[in-house]
Structures are given as structure tokens and as C-alpha cells.
Design a protein around this motif. Structure first.
Motif, short mmCIF file in Angstrom:
data_model
loop_
_atom_site.label_atom_id
_atom_site.label_comp_id
_atom_site.label_asym_id
_atom_site.label_seq_id
_atom_site.Cartn_x
_atom_site.Cartn_y
_atom_site.Cartn_z
N ILE A 20 0.96 -0.92 0.13
CA ILE A 20 -0.11 -0.10 0.14
C ILE A 20 0.72 1.64 0.32
N ARG A 21 2.05 1.11 1.09
CA ARG A 21 2.52 2.27 0.41
C ARG A 21 3.02 2.72 -0.56
N PRO A 22 4.10 2.25 -1.73
CA PRO A 22 4.12 2.80 -2.39
C PRO A 22 2.77 3.25 -3.71
N LEU A 23 1.96 2.70 -3.40
CA LEU A 23 0.57 2.69 -3.94
C LEU A 23 -0.18 4.44 -3.66
N LYS A 24 0.38 4.21 -2.01
CA LYS A 24 0.02 5.97 -1.58
C LYS A 24 0.66 7.06 -2.19
N ASP A 25 2.10 6.47 -2.35
CA ASP A 25 3.20 7.40 -2.74
C ASP A 25 2.92 8.13 -4.59
N ALA A 26 2.81 6.70 -5.12
CA ALA A 26 2.47 6.94 -6.30
C ALA A 26 0.83 7.81 -6.91
N LEU A 27 0.42 7.46 -6.05
CA LEU A 27 -1.10 8.69 -6.20
C LEU A 27 -0.64 10.10 -5.79
N ASP A 28 -0.24 9.96 -4.94
CA ASP A 28 -0.03 11.33 -4.32
C ASP A 28 0.73 12.10 -5.82
N ASP A 29 1.65 11.53 -5.84
CA ASP A 29 2.64 12.40 -7.64
C ASP A 29 1.29 12.74 -8.63
N MET A 30 0.48 12.21 -8.83
CA MET A 30 -0.49 12.04 -9.81
C MET A 30 -1.32 13.37 -9.89
N PRO A 31 -1.51 13.38 -10.54
CA PRO A 31 -2.25 15.21 -11.28
C PRO A 31 -3.34 15.19 -10.14
N VAL A 32 -3.59 16.97 -10.10
CA VAL A 32 -4.68 15.99 -8.98
C VAL A 32 -6.35 16.11 -9.20
N HIS A 33 -6.52 16.27 -10.80
CA HIS A 33 -7.41 15.82 -12.14
C HIS A 33 -8.14 14.20 -11.65
N VAL A 34 -6.52 13.92 -12.00
CA VAL A 34 -5.88 11.99 -11.84
C VAL A 34 -7.20 11.36 -10.53
N GLN A 93 -8.72 13.42 -7.92
CA GLN A 93 -10.47 13.48 -8.08
C GLN A 93 -11.27 12.20 -8.84
N LEU A 94 -10.44 13.07 -10.01
CA LEU A 94 -11.66 11.86 -10.49
C LEU A 94 -12.03 10.57 -10.73
N SER A 95 -10.43 10.04 -9.64
CA SER A 95 -10.10 8.09 -8.93
C SER A 95 -11.34 8.38 -8.48
N GLU A 96 -11.22 9.60 -6.81
CA GLU A 96 -12.27 9.26 -6.48
C GLU A 96 -13.67 9.15 -6.69
N MET A 97 -13.92 9.75 -7.94
CA MET A 97 -15.76 9.98 -8.47
C MET A 97 -15.64 8.42 -8.29
N ASP A 115 -4.49 22.16 -16.24
CA ASP A 115 -4.78 24.02 -15.58
C ASP A 115 -6.08 24.63 -15.83
N GLY A 116 -6.62 25.01 -14.96
CA GLY A 116 -7.82 25.26 -15.03
C GLY A 116 -8.42 25.10 -14.00
N TRP A 117 -9.88 24.47 -14.40
CA TRP A 117 -11.14 23.61 -14.11
C TRP A 117 -10.15 22.13 -13.60
N THR A 118 -11.15 22.06 -11.93
CA THR A 118 -10.25 20.52 -12.15
C THR A 118 -11.52 19.58 -12.01
N PRO A 119 -11.94 18.14 -11.51
CA PRO A 119 -13.21 17.67 -11.93
C PRO A 119 -13.83 18.05 -10.56
N ASN A 120 -13.38 18.52 -9.38
CA ASN A 120 -13.67 18.97 -8.07
C ASN A 120 -15.07 19.98 -8.57
N ASP A 121 -14.33 20.93 -9.27
CA ASP A 121 -14.79 22.62 -9.66
C ASP A 121 -15.93 22.17 -10.27
N VAL A 122 -15.90 21.61 -10.97
CA VAL A 122 -17.36 21.10 -12.36
C VAL A 122 -18.52 20.76 -11.26
N LEU A 123 -17.55 19.87 -10.55
CA LEU A 123 -19.09 18.58 -9.85
C LEU A 123 -19.55 20.26 -8.76
#
Length: 231
Positions: free
Chosen positions: A8-22, A24-28, A62-70
Motif C-alpha cells: 500500500i505505501r508505494p501505491l499511496k506514494d504513486a497516487l500522491d504524485d498524480m495530477p490533481v485531476h486524476v 479527483q476523478l479516481s475518487e469519483m 490547468d484551470g477547472w478540476t473535476p471537483n470544480d466542475v461538480l
């Protein structure tokens, strides 16, 4: 260190490095998708692959994030071209080149016609058929398509096929359209189960018994009776 933490730790670290839109979309997709009905503890909670890969790469950085759109709310959401790459949009809509299809309950169709405030959501005909063929039960099919679980229970259901020349105004859904499920809609043109969707315009004359004249000959699309399990 336990095996779980080691994974889990490496996966969490990898997720932290992903762009914010990815992220947020992943959580949705996780929140609304089929995996919500499974045991999603542990590694699954950190897995961002629920997001269709084209969408991961099609979001403008840059600009709108998924959370912004929702968060803008139904009626105030931006045009998808404001946050999605033009090539992504074109490639997405190319999936509808052979036509589009959607399910209707016949009672609702007769009452209101095939549109909802002048539009309707559709799926690529070939991909929808693949989903139908793979579904084990009516409930499985309904869940995959984001429909109420009892959609196919005890009701006359019709498939309506729209030929390519009937796909007026084919476009990415903005989330402002009539019929948008405010609790499940995700920006980017995919259902939580990964099925592509789009929106088309329905003529004002395509009315039903409760909103005008009942003239099915004015309705775009061709009806096709549907019975689950029939081939």
C-alpha cells in the motif's frame, strides 16, 4: 513491516504524485462505480486505474478540476471544452460514428417522448450491445448503465437506435442536461462503469401524451423491443 503496508505505501506514494485531476476523478469513479459494492479496503482504495486512460490524459492540466466542475452545480457547469482537450473530445465522439442507442421505459417514452428538455443521453450502439451480451442479470445490466436496479423489473422496455444522421448536436455531456443524475454524473463522458456516453438534441416536436401531441413519427430513432436474455 506487513505485506499489506509494503504494497500500500508505494501505491499511496504513486497516487500522491498524480495530477490533481486524476486523483479527483479516481475518487469519483470509485465512489460511484461498481467497485462500491465490493470490498474496497486496502489496495483498491489507492488504485487510480478506475479512470479510463483516455480521460486521465484528456483533462487540461490547468484551470477547472473535476471537483470544480461538480461543485458548479447543475445549470452552472462549464462547457466540456473548457477543461477537456480538443483531441480527446473528437476521439470520444468518434466512438458514436456507427450510431447511438439508449433504453427507454415505454410508459415514460409514450408520456414524454424521447427527450428531456430537448436532449437525451446515448451510448455507442456497438458498445451498448457488448454490455448487454456480457450482463449476467437484469440488475447487473442496470448497474452497469447507471440505471435504477429495478429498471428492467416488470416494465416494458424499448431500445431506441439513432442512426448517425440522427445524432443532431452530438457532444460531450456538460452535466447541465435534463436527465443528469446529480449523484452519479462524472465529467469526461464516461459512466462510473467506464461506458462512454454523449448527448444529442431531440426536436421540440418529439412530444408525448403529457407534453404535447402523441406523434411517434416525429421521434428520431428506430424502436427495438428488448427482453433480457433474448438474442
Amino acid at each position: 513491516m506487513s505485506i499489506g503496508k509494503a504494497v500500500i505505501r508505494p501505491l499511496k506514494d504513486a497516487l500522491d504524485d498524480m495530477p490533481v485531476h486524476v486523483r479527483q476523478l479516481s475518487e469519483m469513479f470509485r465512489r460511484h462505480g461498481q467497485k462500491q459494492n465490493r470490498n474496497t479496503s486496502g489496495v483498491s482504495d489507492l488504485d487510480a486505474t478506475d479512470v479510463p486512460s483516455p480521460l486521465q490524459n484528456g483533462w487540461k492540466p490547468d484551470g477547472w478540476t473535476p471537483n470544480d466542475v461538480l461543485g458548479a452545480g447543475k445549470g452552472g457547469r462549464p462547457d466540456p471544452g473548457d477543461y477537456l482537450d480538443g483531441d480527446y473530445v473528437r476521439d470520444h465522439l468518434d466512438q458514436f460514428a456507427e450510431g447511438a442507442t439508449r433504453f427507454y421505459r415505454k410508459g415514460s417514452l409514450d408520456d414524454w417522448g424521447p427527450g428531456n428538455n430537448g436532449t437525451t443521453y446515448v451510448f455507442p450502439t456497438d458498445q451498448l450491445q457488448n454490455v448487454i451480451d456480457r450482463s449476467a442479470t437484469p440488475q447487473d445490466l442496470a448497474n452497469t448503465l447507471g440505471l435504477p436496479e429495478n429498471f428492467f423489473d416488470g416494465a416494458d422496455v424499448e431500445l431506441r437506435d439513432f442512426a448517425p444522421h440522427e445524432l443532431d448536436g452530438l457532444r460531450m455531456p456538460s452535466g447541465n442536461e435534463g436527465g443528469t443524475d446529480v449523484d452519479k454524473w462524472i465529467p469526461g463522458g464516461y459512466l462510473p462503469s467506464g461506458i462512454p456516453e454523449a448527448v444529442i438534441d431531440i426536436p421540440e416536436t418529439s412530444t408525448g401524451l403529457k407534453n404535447g401531441e402523441f406523434r411517434p413519427t416525429n421521434w428520431p430513432g428506430s424502436p427495438r423491443d428488448f427482453t433480457f436474455g433474448a438474442r
